[in-house]
Design a protein around this motif. Structure first.
Motif, PDB file in Angstrom:
ATOM      1  N   VAL A 195       0.964  -0.904  -0.303  1.00 38.20           N
ATOM      2  CA  VAL A 195       0.141   0.119  -0.235  1.00 38.20           C
ATOM      3  C   VAL A 195       0.781   0.998   0.005  1.00 38.20           C
ATOM      4  O   VAL A 195       1.386   1.383   0.715  1.00 38.20           O
ATOM      5  CB  VAL A 195      -1.196  -0.066   1.810  1.00 38.20           C
ATOM      6  N   TYR A 207      -9.785   4.130  -9.169  1.00 35.96           N
ATOM      7  CA  TYR A 207      -8.489   3.557  -9.091  1.00 35.96           C
ATOM      8  C   TYR A 207      -7.367   3.334  -9.940  1.00 35.96           C
ATOM      9  O   TYR A 207      -7.858   3.039 -11.208  1.00 35.96           O
ATOM     10  CB  TYR A 207      -9.189   1.735  -8.656  1.00 35.96           C
ATOM     11  N   LYS A 215      -2.887  13.078  -9.190  1.00 39.15           N
ATOM     12  CA  LYS A 215      -5.040  12.403  -8.861  1.00 39.15           C
ATOM     13  C   LYS A 215      -5.759  14.193  -9.563  1.00 39.15           C
ATOM     14  O   LYS A 215      -6.686  13.305  -9.854  1.00 39.15           O
ATOM     15  CB  LYS A 215      -4.678  13.298  -7.194  1.00 39.15           C
ATOM     16  N   PHE A 228     -10.028   9.269  -6.159  1.00 39.45           N
ATOM     17  CA  PHE A 228      -8.247   8.785  -6.560  1.00 39.45           C
ATOM     18  C   PHE A 228      -8.245   8.580  -4.948  1.00 39.45           C
ATOM     19  O   PHE A 228      -7.839   8.768  -4.219  1.00 39.45           O
ATOM     20  CB  PHE A 228      -7.670   9.702  -6.416  1.00 39.45           C
ATOM     21  N   MET A 229      -7.734   6.998  -5.018  1.00 35.02           N
ATOM     22  CA  MET A 229      -7.424   5.585  -4.251  1.00 35.02           C
ATOM     23  C   MET A 229      -6.280   5.604  -4.491  1.00 35.02           C
ATOM     24  O   MET A 229      -5.807   5.944  -4.980  1.00 35.02           O
ATOM     25  CB  MET A 229      -7.806   4.362  -4.593  1.00 35.02           C
ATOM     26  N   GLU A 230      -5.588   5.904  -2.694  1.00 37.07           N
ATOM     27  CA  GLU A 230      -4.003   5.023  -2.893  1.00 37.07           C
ATOM     28  C   GLU A 230      -3.822   4.104  -3.624  1.00 37.07           C
ATOM     29  O   GLU A 230      -4.454   3.358  -3.609  1.00 37.07           O
ATOM     30  CB  GLU A 230      -3.973   5.531  -1.572  1.00 37.07           C
ATOM     31  N   ASP A 290      -2.567   0.331  -4.093  1.00 31.91           N
ATOM     32  CA  ASP A 290      -2.853  -0.764  -3.221  1.00 31.91           C
ATOM     33  C   ASP A 290      -2.542  -1.976  -4.247  1.00 31.91           C
ATOM     34  O   ASP A 290      -3.438  -1.510  -4.977  1.00 31.91           O
ATOM     35  CB  ASP A 290      -3.963  -0.673  -1.716  1.00 31.91           C
ATOM     36  N   SER A 333      -5.539  -2.032  -7.024  1.00 34.76           N
ATOM     37  CA  SER A 333      -5.145  -0.950  -8.469  1.00 34.76           C
ATOM     38  C   SER A 333      -4.886  -2.000  -9.935  1.00 34.76           C
ATOM     39  O   SER A 333      -4.098  -2.672  -9.327  1.00 34.76           O
ATOM     40  CB  SER A 333      -3.983  -0.395  -8.007  1.00 34.76           C
TER      41      SER A 333
END
Lengths: 763, 763
Positions: free
Chosen positions: B231, B473, B484, B504-506, B508, B512
């Motif tokens: 992550v 994602y 982002k 916007f998801m980190e 991972d 992702s």
């Protein structure tokens, strides 16, 4: 058909983490600076809240925040009707309503602070009986409504008046069932973590329906859905019980977490759990049935009244399932049923394994034995004469033509295996001594999945990694029932991969496709179809990749034992090697499977339509020994025949049967949440009795398989059908043993000793 | 073209969490029972490890585990060549090699224990010069190889012998560049958590390439990929630097975490970071160029030797980019280049912003000014005569016909805006006093994205929630550059949604899509195309849903301002309402976008092919003031014209230019990691000097837009082109000011004072 991975009793994929204790449950979640929350519940079931003084509580050491209704951005939630309070505002409506929640550095400090909160109440006269609540002019639980009625589902078929006129025998009976606690091993637990990664709030916990909880919390917080993340931990059981109550707890913890900017843990003790969490609905049922002398059913008239408690919760849907199953699996031309739910100031009621079926099946299947007695037929013969078969028309007018209707098969197998006929006749005769044996049976048809309640769809994502390992993302969850193993078996079957190569990810609203809730015995059937779609999609892409590069045609390619075979069974390469090659070429091997169930229909005015696209069938036989002096009932043996379509994992299916039979046994002879004027009288397992291993009878599970055309590999459902039959079978067995007909659950010592005589000739 | 969301300087979507401090970086991650790890580094750059005695260290209070190479399941890793040691086994190969890692309850205890580890070394005579390492018979750094050569990339075009024969003027020059530290604000940080959810190990941290780290850790642990989760936290910069070194740290932390069954945190201090983390390659370059009197280039011959340090790391790829850019953006019929990398016992070298281009551009663009001087032409005229234009053939034989070749435009705009011609001529004349002003320029063409190095593909998932909010994602990551915001703008443009509705998801690895690494200025171009595909896919499904239900044709439907409009601009409903309706019907609104770049090619034998599918063009002009008495150089102004195709977020583009210019300035006049026999002499920012705000010149960014047919909304790249030009422009400006030509970076005080005279007529 030859299978390599499904239709086998594979070891559970989660067994290692569970037996080693590595599996993390909600209460195992810990975070730095985590606070401990404690709820203050109302003192009175129904009361006006005049004042809340937090002064002394707030001054306590280590107390970081206290919230009341004032702190809740939107205090009403609910999956069907939004009338449930996160915290009681003007009034408490039932004894489990929360007034305030304290977050402190230690659980002890939180507990102390809760005791110091000074609430001034004005006690009100509540309504604690559903029939009372039904009366015109009764105190309104929700003042915005015109009555206490939550729902009324009518069903009208044929002409019952005419049907009764054509009947030679008519009997009328009343049955009732109690509040039942889901009794999961693990009480409710949530931990809310603020501002983690990109979410405003992340909630971990024992959450049966992460997507419903996400919606409830977002709505309560007035936050966007994409900023609320719910992660389901390992679950210590749920049985329908960890939905709304957990949403409420999650919302409370979330508000505290955002207020303190620290993680907040809210974990119920058993007492709190029993006090706060919704129960299975108590039903009061009036049945009237008419038949000809030769046992042909002519008419049925049913009224069922469910106590919804203080909130609507799932009452509209729970009672709807009762409508469909109320008549049992019998062909009757003329049916009139009315099913109601009413608000009271009792503890609220919602989903529990069975979901509206155990109540009506207890009534209907008791009634069938009573009618058989009346007609002087044996109960098997009476049933065989009337049960659904292929192309039967149900009470709601549905023609059963999509699948094999196997009632006769399950009934016959259970009857033969249990030696029912011989024993029934033997036990019916006078038995010497105080210990009388009896045998009884019950049968059911059960609609699979949600049915016309709601759209039935589920999604699965499969992602093939460069080393040939796979992640499986599911919107439906492992609640302990064995789902992970079943899905891995299905995906493994299609991809030719051992299940230990497939990693089933915990449900996380951030990742998992919203597939609704893991309820209604739908996960294997609906989610399984999504697994199949996703896996076929992925397998086809693997085949295409190979076909395009290695002079093969897709049709010749077979995936098996982790290897890709081509024409003439030539080994081309391992799936791991192929995955790595695909990655090098930028071919992306993640696939979606999205399954929407076949069309169903329902007319709410008439109760007519096709409520479910398929059904399962079951028969359970109970053999009991009753000590007529002490009233003690020992269940000696339960024979349970269930058509599951196809058993993906027979050991798991048996596990479901063992568990369901035990819950049915508890429903039959032990369990009852006792209330008095809205107060709960047995709030722990010392007083609320559930079966233990000592109560376990000899259980003989019979798996019947008639692969369903709409089921993945033919599979259907098994979770709930297993517990809806036990109580009626036991009641019938007790009647067989003692000649006493008990119409009120649980069948207890007192009823045995002073109970009514089996009625002769109707009331 | 009218845009609503792209092509606008929108506020960064992550600004709030960053300015409030809520954004969590690697070192902010804390877990209960977390242990603190500390690495023991080798004492000597090159030494045999005779014995490691852990006795006293292990006995220390609070020490929970110590690992050495013996504890590493697979001790070799590497993204191209697997020869990097997780911990030094028989020998340490450079001064940053780890010998052991301690995990203890406190950082202090870990530090104490590290000091107590007793290692017996046998110091060996190392090789610390790449030309030394190249010699036959030189000590082999990796004994399994036949030589110290990591890589040799030849490029052969035309006939250089003939070309030089046809030249009127030939000059030969040598240039060299130093080791450079990436100097990210945040040193490396990882936390490894064992047995979290379904992963054997989960690693959080400042990880530039989560997927490469996942592969490295899985390989080191001999674990399946689907059991290793990475992550990415918020990143305090990376600039190419948080890849292999972080993989190594992640693997060490993971081994300790699995050994102790506790979370393990491994965070470098600045000193450790500078000692352990790979650097930008020092290059030693020999250039020979021939031209006609009128300034037409006839032949170029180049040899570039890179110091790879102890490990291969990214040397093969870094040097490959140098090959393509070594001749600069000039049409030359006859080219011969040879680019090498050699192992030494120096600190190893890898990716850093620019990735093999800053070195050769410094040389090539210095050389062009030297040639102009030789030809008595002004440097602008010489360049204009030879630069690539549409349909030019590059040194590798690629025809530039896919996009607008805008060298003339960027050059002209920068020259005009900076008043270059007038100033160049004025400064060239004798200036009174010690403070001399000068102006210089440089230009470049730069291949966008990875090119023929590796497959260039990226994926995006967009998931529309029931309330009309969206999760995005991405496999490519926000490293601080503004990605982002750019992706949210692109998705918002197509979906008609404000960017604050898009989350916007980190990155991972569990969620992702593996899109390789956020490097090579590829994220906007490659990932942006994936965003476009995913968003178009989702928009089409929205339109289809509406068309099928509301008597619309898909072509008439427009998504704008969160609303769906139909024919004649009639407002149909909000996207939120539509999302909710779709959910009720079981329509799943998650979409994938997977983009694979257009075909490219490369012949490694001849260095011919189409290495990139598109290029960006830039020109920077530096204006300096040099105090010839003190040697001090002040950069007064940098004018930077960059063609970015289309600026999705002009403010962000400017941010990239400001940052890149400053890094280029550091490269030009300040930065140098000094080594002596493998020891690093400046291991902190008191001695390793980087530009501060006080060194910041007036920066004039000129955004040039020629939308690229292959770019999303026409966008290309901006991250790296901004820093590859500064050093040469400054060197040329210094020459303009002082008549001194400095061919070795950084241009320092000493060189100014005693430096070589600008050569006349070649060496």
């Amino acid at each position: 058909m030859e299978f390599n991975h499904v239709h086998k009793s594979k070891k559970r994929v989660d067994v290692y983490e569970k037996v080693t204790g590595r599996a993390k449950y909600g209460a195992d979640m810990r975070f730095p600076d985590m606070l401990y929350a404690q709820t203050l519940y109302t003192k009175y079931p129904y009361a006006e809240i005049k004042n809340i003084d937090l002064g002394s509580a707030q001054k306590q050491n280590d107390v970081e925040a206290i919230i009341t209704a004032e702190d809740v951005p939107n205090n009403k939630f609910g999956v069907i009707i939004e009338n449930q309070q996160v915290l009681a505002e003007d009034k408490s409506l039932f004894i489990g309503d929360g007034i305030a929640v304290v977050a402190a550095k230690t659980a002890k400090a939180a507990g102390r602070a809760v005791e110091l909160i000074d609430v001034q109440y004005k006690e009100l006269k509540g309504v604690y009986d559903s029939l009372e609540a039904r009366k015109e002019g009764s105190q309104l639980i929700h003042e915005e409504n015109e009555s206490n009625q939550v729902i009324h589902h009518p069903l009208r078929k044929g002409n019952v008046k005419q049907g009764f006129l054509e009947s030679d025998v008519i009997i009328k009976r009343e049955y009732d069932t109690p509040f039942i606690e889901q009794s999961y091993i693990e009480p409710e637990a949530v931990v809310a973590v603020p501002y983690q990664e990109n979410s405003t709030i992340t909630i971990y916990g024992s959450i049966q329906n992460p997507f419903a909880t996400q919606e409830a919390v977002a709505s309560v917080l007035k936050e966007k859905l994409n900023k609320v993340r719910i992660v389901q931990n390992h679950m210590g059981g749920s049985f329908g019980g960890k939905d709304e109550v957990v949403s409420s707890m999650a919302a409370r913890a979330a508000i505290l977490a955002l207020k303190t900017e620290k993680p907040v843990r809210l974990v119920n003790t058993r007492d709190q759990s029993i006090k706060e969490s919704y129960k299975r609905h108590p039903y009061k049922m009036k049945y009237k049935i008419g038949a000809t002398h030769d046992g042909r059913l002519k008419a049925m008239q049913i009224e069922a009244v469910a106590d919804s408690g203080a909130y609507a919760c799932q009452t509209p849907f729970v009672t709807w399932r009762s409508v469909v199953q109320a008549t049992g699996p019998y062909e009757v031309e003329n049916v009139k049923t009315d099913t109601y739910g009413f608000y009271t100031n009792n503890i609220y009621t919602g989903a529990m394994r069975g979901y509206g079926s155990p109540q009506v099946i207890f009534a209907q299947e008791s009634l069938m034995d009573e009618l058989a007695e009346e007609l002087d037929m044996d109960p098997v013969q009476l049933r065989l004469k009337n049960i659904y078969h292929n192309n039967s028309i149900t009470a709601s007018g549905q023609k059963l033509d999509s699948h094999q209707v196997s009632l006769k098969e399950v009934l016959t197998k259970a009857v033969e295996k249990s030696d029912f006929i011989e024993k029934y006749n033997r036990y019916k005769k006078e038995q010497p001594g105080d210990k009388k044996r009896g045998i009884g049976l019950s049968i059911s048809f059960r609609g699979c999945s949600l049915g016309a309640e709601a759209i039935d769809a589920a999604g699965i994502i499969l992602s093939l990694k460069k080393d040939g390992s796979v992640n499986l993302y599911s919107g439906l969850a492992e609640n302990g029932q064995g789902l992970k193993t079943v899905y891995c078996q299905m995906a493994g079957e299609i991809l030719g991969l051992d299940i230990d190569r497939i990693n089933f990810m915990e449900v996380d609203t951030l990742i998992s496709p919203d597939s609704g809730s893991t309820v209604a015995s739908r996960a294997t059937l609906i989610g399984g179809n999504a697994v199949k779609k996703a896996a076929n999609n992925l397998a086809n892409r693997i085949k295409k990749f190979i076909a395009e590069r290695y002079e093969q045609t897709e049709g010749d390619i077979v995936l098996k034992d982790g290897t890709i075979y081509g024409k003439k069974d030539i080994e081309i390469m391992s799936i791991a090697e192929m995955s790595s090659k695909a990655a090098m070429e930028g071919v992306y091997l993640t696939s979606y499977g999205w399954y929407v169930s076949p069309e169903i229909s329902w007319d709410e005015e008439t109760g007519q339509g096709n409520p479910y696209f398929t059904y399962v069938y079951g028969c359970q036989v109970a053999e009991v020994e009753v000590d007529i002096k002490t009233g003690e009932i020992s269940v000696l043996k339960m024979t349970a025949a269930h058509d599951v379509g196809r058993a993906i994992n027979p050991a798991n299916v048996k596990g479901q049967i063992y568990g369901g039979v035990m819950m049915g046994l508890g429903y039959g002879i032990m369990e009852e949440l006792k209330t008095n004027q809205g107060y709960i009288q047995n709030t722990n397992f010392d007083e609320y009795l559930i079966p233990t291993v000592k109560d376990m009878p000899d259980i003989d599970p019979i798996i019947v398989e008639n692969p369903d055309p709409d089921g993945p590999f033919g599979a259907k459902s098994i979770g709930e059908p297993t517990l809806e039959l036990g109580a009626a079978a036991i009641a019938n067995a007790v009647a067989n043993a003692t000649d006493k007909r008990i119409r009120s659950l649980p069948i207890n010592l007192e009823q045995i000793i002073v109970g009514r005589k089996l009625s002769k000739g109707g009331e």
